[in-house]
Write a protein that holds these residues in place. Structure first.
Motif, PDB file in Angstrom:
ATOM      1  N   PRO A  60      32.618  46.971  58.607  1.00  0.00           N
ATOM      2  CA  PRO A  60      33.363  46.910  57.339  1.00  0.00           C
ATOM      3  C   PRO A  60      34.380  45.776  57.315  1.00  0.00           C
ATOM      4  O   PRO A  60      34.995  45.441  58.329  1.00  0.00           O
ATOM      5  N   GLN A  61      34.553  45.221  56.116  1.00  0.00           N
ATOM      6  CA  GLN A  61      35.471  44.119  55.912  1.00  0.00           C
ATOM      7  C   GLN A  61      36.787  44.637  55.318  1.00  0.00           C
ATOM      8  O   GLN A  61      37.102  45.811  55.425  1.00  0.00           O
ATOM      9  N   TYR A  62      37.561  43.749  54.715  1.00  0.00           N
ATOM     10  CA  TYR A  62      38.926  44.083  54.303  1.00  0.00           C
ATOM     11  C   TYR A  62      38.996  45.313  53.394  1.00  0.00           C
ATOM     12  O   TYR A  62      39.934  46.095  53.491  1.00  0.00           O
ATOM     13  N   HIS A  63      38.022  45.490  52.509  1.00  0.00           N
ATOM     14  CA  HIS A  63      38.075  46.592  51.554  1.00  0.00           C
ATOM     15  C   HIS A  63      37.140  47.738  51.931  1.00  0.00           C
ATOM     16  O   HIS A  63      36.833  48.598  51.100  1.00  0.00           O
ATOM     17  N   GLY A  64      36.670  47.746  53.186  1.00  0.00           N
ATOM     18  CA  GLY A  64      35.854  48.837  53.673  1.00  0.00           C
ATOM     19  C   GLY A  64      34.373  48.716  53.395  1.00  0.00           C
ATOM     20  O   GLY A  64      33.607  49.606  53.750  1.00  0.00           O
ATOM     21  N   THR A  65      33.940  47.615  52.776  1.00  0.00           N
ATOM     22  CA  THR A  65      32.527  47.421  52.456  1.00  0.00           C
ATOM     23  C   THR A  65      31.876  46.506  53.490  1.00  0.00           C
ATOM     24  O   THR A  65      32.545  45.702  54.140  1.00  0.00           O
ATOM     25  N   LEU A  66      30.549  46.617  53.613  1.00  0.00           N
ATOM     26  CA  LEU A  66      29.819  45.803  54.583  1.00  0.00           C
ATOM     27  C   LEU A  66      29.546  44.395  54.074  1.00  0.00           C
ATOM     28  O   LEU A  66      29.134  43.535  54.861  1.00  0.00           O
ATOM     29  N   THR A  67      29.747  44.159  52.783  1.00  0.00           N
ATOM     30  CA  THR A  67      29.547  42.826  52.220  1.00  0.00           C
ATOM     31  C   THR A  67      30.752  42.460  51.358  1.00  0.00           C
ATOM     32  O   THR A  67      31.469  43.322  50.856  1.00  0.00           O
ATOM     33  N   HIS A  68      30.953  41.156  51.201  1.00  0.00           N
ATOM     34  CA  HIS A  68      32.007  40.637  50.327  1.00  0.00           C
ATOM     35  C   HIS A  68      31.414  39.462  49.568  1.00  0.00           C
ATOM     36  O   HIS A  68      30.811  38.562  50.178  1.00  0.00           O
ATOM     37  N   GLU A  69      31.596  39.460  48.238  1.00  0.00           N
ATOM     38  CA  GLU A  69      31.020  38.404  47.416  1.00  0.00           C
ATOM     39  C   GLU A  69      31.990  37.221  47.357  1.00  0.00           C
ATOM     40  O   GLU A  69      33.117  37.344  46.878  1.00  0.00           O
ATOM     41  N   VAL A  70      31.546  36.105  47.893  1.00  0.00           N
ATOM     42  CA  VAL A  70      32.347  34.886  47.911  1.00  0.00           C
ATOM     43  C   VAL A  70      31.936  34.057  46.692  1.00  0.00           C
ATOM     44  O   VAL A  70      30.975  33.287  46.725  1.00  0.00           O
ATOM     45  N   THR A  71      32.641  34.294  45.607  1.00  0.00           N
ATOM     46  CA  THR A  71      32.371  33.616  44.351  1.00  0.00           C
ATOM     47  C   THR A  71      33.651  33.642  43.528  1.00  0.00           C
ATOM     48  O   THR A  71      34.567  34.415  43.819  1.00  0.00           O
ATOM     49  N   TYR A  72      33.721  32.788  42.537  1.00  0.00           N
ATOM     50  CA  TYR A  72      34.950  32.704  41.743  1.00  0.00           C
ATOM     51  C   TYR A  72      35.204  33.994  40.972  1.00  0.00           C
ATOM     52  O   TYR A  72      34.303  34.545  40.337  1.00  0.00           O
ATOM     53  N   ARG A  73      36.431  34.481  41.041  1.00  0.00           N
ATOM     54  CA  ARG A  73      36.883  35.603  40.233  1.00  0.00           C
ATOM     55  C   ARG A  73      38.186  35.184  39.544  1.00  0.00           C
ATOM     56  O   ARG A  73      39.116  34.712  40.207  1.00  0.00           O
ATOM     57  N   PRO A  74      38.266  35.338  38.227  1.00  0.00           N
ATOM     58  CA  PRO A  74      39.501  34.956  37.509  1.00  0.00           C
ATOM     59  C   PRO A  74      40.718  35.662  38.083  1.00  0.00           C
ATOM     60  O   PRO A  74      40.633  36.799  38.549  1.00  0.00           O
ATOM     61  N   GLY A  75      41.836  34.964  38.047  1.00  0.00           N
ATOM     62  CA  GLY A  75      43.084  35.521  38.537  1.00  0.00           C
ATOM     63  C   GLY A  75      43.498  35.000  39.896  1.00  0.00           C
ATOM     64  O   GLY A  75      44.603  35.300  40.364  1.00  0.00           O
ATOM     65  N   ASN A  76      42.630  34.223  40.545  1.00  0.00           N
ATOM     66  CA  ASN A  76      42.930  33.704  41.881  1.00  0.00           C
ATOM     67  C   ASN A  76      43.198  32.202  41.881  1.00  0.00           C
ATOM     68  O   ASN A  76      43.168  31.575  42.940  1.00  0.00           O
ATOM     69  N   GLU A  77      43.458  31.634  40.713  1.00  0.00           N
ATOM     70  CA  GLU A  77      43.588  30.187  40.602  1.00  0.00           C
ATOM     71  C   GLU A  77      44.711  29.618  41.464  1.00  0.00           C
ATOM     72  O   GLU A  77      44.612  28.487  41.945  1.00  0.00           O
ATOM     73  N   GLY A  78      45.779  30.380  41.660  1.00  0.00           N
ATOM     74  CA  GLY A  78      46.927  29.870  42.393  1.00  0.00           C
ATOM     75  C   GLY A  78      46.969  30.262  43.852  1.00  0.00           C
ATOM     76  O   GLY A  78      48.008  30.102  44.509  1.00  0.00           O
ATOM     77  N   ARG A  79      45.843  30.778  44.387  1.00  0.00           N
ATOM     78  CA  ARG A  79      45.832  31.262  45.759  1.00  0.00           C
ATOM     79  C   ARG A  79      44.824  30.505  46.614  1.00  0.00           C
ATOM     80  O   ARG A  79      43.819  29.992  46.112  1.00  0.00           O
ATOM     81  N   SER A  80      45.105  30.491  47.913  1.00  0.00           N
ATOM     82  CA  SER A  80      44.143  29.998  48.890  1.00  0.00           C
ATOM     83  C   SER A  80      43.328  31.206  49.347  1.00  0.00           C
ATOM     84  O   SER A  80      43.662  31.876  50.319  1.00  0.00           O
ATOM     85  N   TYR A  81      42.222  31.495  48.614  1.00  0.00           N
ATOM     86  CA  TYR A  81      41.523  32.774  48.770  1.00  0.00           C
ATOM     87  C   TYR A  81      40.035  32.563  48.553  1.00  0.00           C
ATOM     88  O   TYR A  81      39.610  31.667  47.826  1.00  0.00           O
ATOM     89  N   SER A  82      39.219  33.444  49.163  1.00  0.00           N
ATOM     90  CA  SER A  82      37.767  33.280  49.108  1.00  0.00           C
ATOM     91  C   SER A  82      37.224  33.323  47.687  1.00  0.00           C
ATOM     92  O   SER A  82      36.205  32.688  47.388  1.00  0.00           O
ATOM     93  N   GLN A  83      37.856  34.095  46.785  1.00  0.00           N
ATOM     94  CA  GLN A  83      37.358  34.207  45.413  1.00  0.00           C
ATOM     95  C   GLN A  83      38.120  33.295  44.442  1.00  0.00           C
ATOM     96  O   GLN A  83      38.163  33.544  43.247  1.00  0.00           O
ATOM     97  N   SER A  84      38.701  32.237  44.989  1.00  0.00           N
ATOM     98  CA  SER A  84      39.205  31.125  44.185  1.00  0.00           C
ATOM     99  C   SER A  84      38.240  29.956  44.365  1.00  0.00           C
ATOM    100  O   SER A  84      37.250  30.062  45.093  1.00  0.00           O
ATOM    101  N   VAL A  85      38.527  28.848  43.704  1.00  0.00           N
ATOM    102  CA  VAL A  85      37.744  27.625  43.905  1.00  0.00           C
ATOM    103  C   VAL A  85      38.521  26.647  44.788  1.00  0.00           C
ATOM    104  O   VAL A  85      38.111  25.495  44.954  1.00  0.00           O
TER     105      VAL A  85
END
Length: 246
Positions: A48-73
């Motif tokens: 399990p990863q950070y949220h307890g799931t076996l997979t994490h989707e590495v793709t853009y999600r709105p709201g992460n524009e100002g972060r150094s994060y996997s779901q930002s660009v």
């Protein structure tokens, strides 16, 4: 910067041999996410990863524009995954559904063994002797040097540019905390920038092809991600234990 090599679908024995020699393996034409997961289960257990799931989707999600994060660009600088986990994941893998078509979104890798000769004695001592707290999910952070060697001679690397320079794994892009808030103060921040510069000069830069799987040794290899603008980029991330350590 070195060029990556591609493996055709092959036996798990060959994949493990390539991982042991080079620290990573890039396998093309895997046949979809489920086939990728099946191959990884022959290397170790999916964990399990950070949220307890076996997979994490590495793709853009709105709201992460100002972060150094996997779901930002945004660019993500040199680190190992989950340094506050005990143990940290033995291997990381990314299965590519659709790569960015804009020329960005590379996954970059650097073997810690190629970094060590570039460090001066003070930097090497900071990496291998100074203990710091790596926050995780447990009641206490993992307190350890960034690099140690186990009794069998295996390197065990934990590193986060963001943690050393901001005190946070996924900081705001404009984060600039005072030195006293940093895990190793000004010296740790300076080491992080030196390692990042070495990483940029010597990294292997990989644009994972569609339907390909990139696997690497998370306790040996630093990794990073270049920025991109194509929001259609989509990868799935896996964490894998080391069956041989069980």
């Amino acid at each position: 910067m070195t060029k990556p090599f591609l493996l055709a679908p092959a036996s798990i024995g060959l994949t493990q041999a390539v991982l042991d020699e080079h620290g990573y393996a890039l396998i093309k034409d895997v046949g979809g996410q489920e086939s990728a997961a099946g191959l990884l289960r022959e290397i170790g257990e999916l964990i399990p990863q950070y949220h307890g799931t076996l997979t994490h989707e590495v793709t853009y999600r709105p709201g992460n524009e100002g972060r150094s994060y996997s779901q930002s660009v945004n660019t993500i600088l040199a680190h190992t995954e989950a340094p506050g986990w005990d143990p940290s994941p033995a291997y990381l893998a990314l299965f590519c559904h659709q790569q960015a078509r804009c020329g960005g979104g590379h996954t970059d890798l650097l073997d810690v063994e190629s970094l060590l000769p570039r460090l001066d004695p003070a930097q090497l001592a900071l990496l291998t002797e100074a203990e710091l707290d790596f926050p995780g999910t447990g009641p206490r952070p993992v307190r350890t040097p960034m690099l140690r060697t186990d009794p069998e001679g295996k390197r065990l690397l934990r590193f986060s540019f963001n943690l050393l320079t901001s005190g946070d794994y996924d900081p705001p892009l404009d984060s600039a905390p005072a030195e006293e808030r940093l895990p190793l103060g000004a010296a740790g921040r300076e080491l992080a920038h030196f390692v990042s510069d070495c990483f940029q000069e010597n990294r292997t830069s990989i644009l994972i092809p569609d339907d390909a799987l990139l696997i690497w040794d998370n306790q040996r290899m630093l990794h990073a991600r270049s920025s991109y603008v194509d929001q259609g980029r989509h990868l799935t991330r896996f964490w894998i234990s080391d069956r041989r350590a069980a």
